[in-house]
Design a protein around this motif. Sequence first.
Motif, PDB file in Angstrom:
ATOM      1  N   UNK A  98       0.817  -1.207   0.000  1.00 36.03           N
ATOM      2  CA  UNK A  98       0.000   0.000   0.000  1.00 36.03           C
ATOM      3  C   UNK A  98       0.854   1.261   0.000  1.00 36.03           C
ATOM      4  N   UNK A  99       1.998   1.208   0.650  1.00 37.81           N
ATOM      5  CA  UNK A  99       2.929   2.340   0.609  1.00 37.81           C
ATOM      6  C   UNK A  99       3.432   2.527  -0.821  1.00 37.81           C
ATOM      7  N   UNK A 100       3.754   1.427  -1.484  1.00 37.60           N
ATOM      8  CA  UNK A 100       4.214   1.496  -2.877  1.00 37.60           C
ATOM      9  C   UNK A 100       3.166   2.138  -3.786  1.00 37.60           C
ATOM     10  N   UNK A 101       1.895   1.921  -3.464  1.00 40.52           N
ATOM     11  CA  UNK A 101       0.794   2.446  -4.280  1.00 40.52           C
ATOM     12  C   UNK A 101       0.283   3.806  -3.782  1.00 40.52           C
ATOM     13  N   UNK A 102       0.963   4.354  -2.769  1.00 37.74           N
ATOM     14  CA  UNK A 102       0.598   5.665  -2.226  1.00 37.74           C
ATOM     15  C   UNK A 102      -0.840   5.680  -1.715  1.00 37.74           C
ATOM     16  N   UNK A 103      -1.219   4.621  -0.998  1.00 37.09           N
ATOM     17  CA  UNK A 103      -2.580   4.501  -0.485  1.00 37.09           C
ATOM     18  C   UNK A 103      -2.699   4.896   0.989  1.00 37.09           C
ATOM     19  N   UNK A 104      -1.558   5.121   1.656  1.00 35.61           N
ATOM     20  CA  UNK A 104      -1.579   5.406   3.085  1.00 35.61           C
ATOM     21  C   UNK A 104      -0.927   6.746   3.403  1.00 35.61           C
ATOM     22  N   UNK A 105      -1.463   7.419   4.412  1.00 38.63           N
ATOM     23  CA  UNK A 105      -0.876   8.658   4.913  1.00 38.63           C
ATOM     24  C   UNK A 105       0.304   8.326   5.832  1.00 38.63           C
ATOM     25  N   UNK A 106       1.330   9.144   5.793  1.00 39.45           N
ATOM     26  CA  UNK A 106       2.426   8.982   6.753  1.00 39.45           C
ATOM     27  C   UNK A 106       1.918   9.434   8.123  1.00 39.45           C
ATOM     28  N   UNK A 107       2.222   8.649   9.153  1.00 39.41           N
ATOM     29  CA  UNK A 107       1.751   8.946  10.501  1.00 39.41           C
ATOM     30  C   UNK A 107       2.646   9.992  11.162  1.00 39.41           C
ATOM     31  N   UNK A 108       2.026  11.007  11.726  1.00 36.86           N
ATOM     32  CA  UNK A 108       2.746  12.037  12.478  1.00 36.86           C
ATOM     33  C   UNK A 108       2.851  11.563  13.931  1.00 36.86           C
ATOM     34  N   UNK A 109       4.012  11.083  14.316  1.00 39.49           N
ATOM     35  CA  UNK A 109       4.181  10.522  15.658  1.00 39.49           C
ATOM     36  C   UNK A 109       4.041  11.568  16.754  1.00 39.49           C
ATOM     37  N   UNK A 110       4.158  12.822  16.399  1.00 35.86           N
ATOM     38  CA  UNK A 110       3.971  13.881  17.395  1.00 35.86           C
ATOM     39  C   UNK A 110       2.521  13.946  17.862  1.00 35.86           C
ATOM     40  N   UNK A 111       1.626  13.357  17.084  1.00 37.55           N
ATOM     41  CA  UNK A 111       0.209  13.360  17.433  1.00 37.55           C
ATOM     42  C   UNK A 111      -0.213  12.102  18.196  1.00 37.55           C
ATOM     43  N   UNK A 112       0.731  11.180  18.390  1.00 37.60           N
ATOM     44  CA  UNK A 112       0.411   9.920  19.060  1.00 37.60           C
ATOM     45  C   UNK A 112       0.648  10.026  20.557  1.00 37.60           C
ATOM     46  N   UNK A 113      -0.217   9.367  21.323  1.00 36.13           N
ATOM     47  CA  UNK A 113      -0.082   9.291  22.773  1.00 36.13           C
ATOM     48  C   UNK A 113      -0.162   7.819  23.181  1.00 36.13           C
ATOM     49  N   UNK A 276      -9.064  13.143   9.254  1.00 33.04           N
ATOM     50  CA  UNK A 276      -7.752  12.864   9.833  1.00 33.04           C
ATOM     51  C   UNK A 276      -7.760  13.028  11.342  1.00 33.04           C
ATOM     52  N   UNK A 277      -8.453  14.051  11.834  1.00 34.59           N
ATOM     53  CA  UNK A 277      -8.525  14.274  13.274  1.00 34.59           C
ATOM     54  C   UNK A 277      -9.147  13.078  13.971  1.00 34.59           C
ATOM     55  N   UNK A 278     -10.241  12.568  13.428  1.00 35.83           N
ATOM     56  CA  UNK A 278     -10.897  11.396  14.006  1.00 35.83           C
ATOM     57  C   UNK A 278     -10.018  10.164  13.924  1.00 35.83           C
ATOM     58  N   UNK A 279      -9.238  10.055  12.843  1.00 39.17           N
ATOM     59  CA  UNK A 279      -8.343   8.906  12.681  1.00 39.17           C
ATOM     60  C   UNK A 279      -7.282   8.891  13.776  1.00 39.17           C
ATOM     61  N   UNK A 280      -6.724  10.053  14.093  1.00 41.15           N
ATOM     62  CA  UNK A 280      -5.716  10.113  15.156  1.00 41.15           C
ATOM     63  C   UNK A 280      -6.344   9.840  16.524  1.00 41.15           C
ATOM     64  N   UNK A 281      -7.573  10.287  16.716  1.00 44.07           N
ATOM     65  CA  UNK A 281      -8.250   9.973  17.972  1.00 44.07           C
ATOM     66  C   UNK A 281      -8.418   8.460  18.114  1.00 44.07           C
TER      67      UNK A 281
END
Length: 356
Positions: A98-113, A276-281
């Motif tokens: 999926x990364x090869x096909x550009x199907x996923x967003x890169x995760x911002x680890x600064x937003x992870x808890x 995206x906000x809901x996804x990080x939640x």
Amino acid sequence: MKTKALLAAGLAAVTLLSLSACGSSGGSASSDTDTGTLAIYAWAGEIPDAVINGFEKETGIKVTVDTFDSNETMISKLAAGNSGYDVVEPSQYAVQLMVQRNLLEKIDHAKLKGFGNLAAKFKNPSFDPGNQYSLPWAWGTTGILYNESCTGAPVTGWSDMWNAKYKGKIYMLDNMLSAYIAGLQVLGLKATTTSKSDIAKATDKMLAQKPLLAGYNSDNYADLVGSGDACIAEAYSGSVSAKAVAANPKVHYVIPSEGGTLWTDSFSIVQGTDNESGAYKWLNYTLRPAVAAELTDDAQLASVNTAAMAKVKDQSLVKNAAIYAPAADLTKSEFIIDPGKAMTYFQDGWTRIRAS
């Protein structure tokens, strides 16, 4: 409950797959703001209702979950475009594709808890260095299920599956790459090899094994081992093997001394999500130990969250090796990843084995 038969079966077909649109169980999903709906596409049985209900109650976000039966179905849906999903649950090799096909967003680890709650082996994995695109959720292994009343002694490795003493009572998984795990590792070779020579050696070893087998079986092998109709079987960890172990004190699940393999299913954010906000939640909610523990209590699957193990209500599940393999037994276990062009070597060998 899904087994990793589906994961490995999909892996075996990946180079032959022609990506086309496939409908999900609930049709096309939709999502809007983070106070509205979060649309998730996941493996059946891997997100307990308690997790969904708790998230909805806390955030006010309505969660819709559609399920897929293989990574390829999921990839096809996203590759077709306009899937409407915000979060998906790919297995390890699917993350690569999926990364090869550009199907996923890169995760911002600064937003992870809570990322620190993950076990070390799931941080910076080979299939996603730095966890840039995936946040592991569930994990399991490929190993051996055996009945000591039948074997007469403990089973410790893949070599036992070539023991003529058990002729006619040995089952291998009916899956190409899963079977090759044993064929390679019993020779001291890596399960992740892409060497044509290594794969040829494993093919010869598996051809020599075939007269000893009762068959290839990915369906009811746990029942056969439990009843003693089979002595030993290559097996996937998870609820099916765990129930067989819990039901009969003579039935055991072990990681072979030669290594065995690991799988993991992760949450990823879909490229172009409207929420995206809901996804990080969602990601942060599933990183909580008490939430991750519900995966074990409700689905009998192992959580990647180390802190969750103490939160599991039924501690017998944590002690069941068919769910949580002992850490000491995993030192040589490998993640199965996309073999790329080497897939043709496996396919050619498997055709020979099955035709013999």
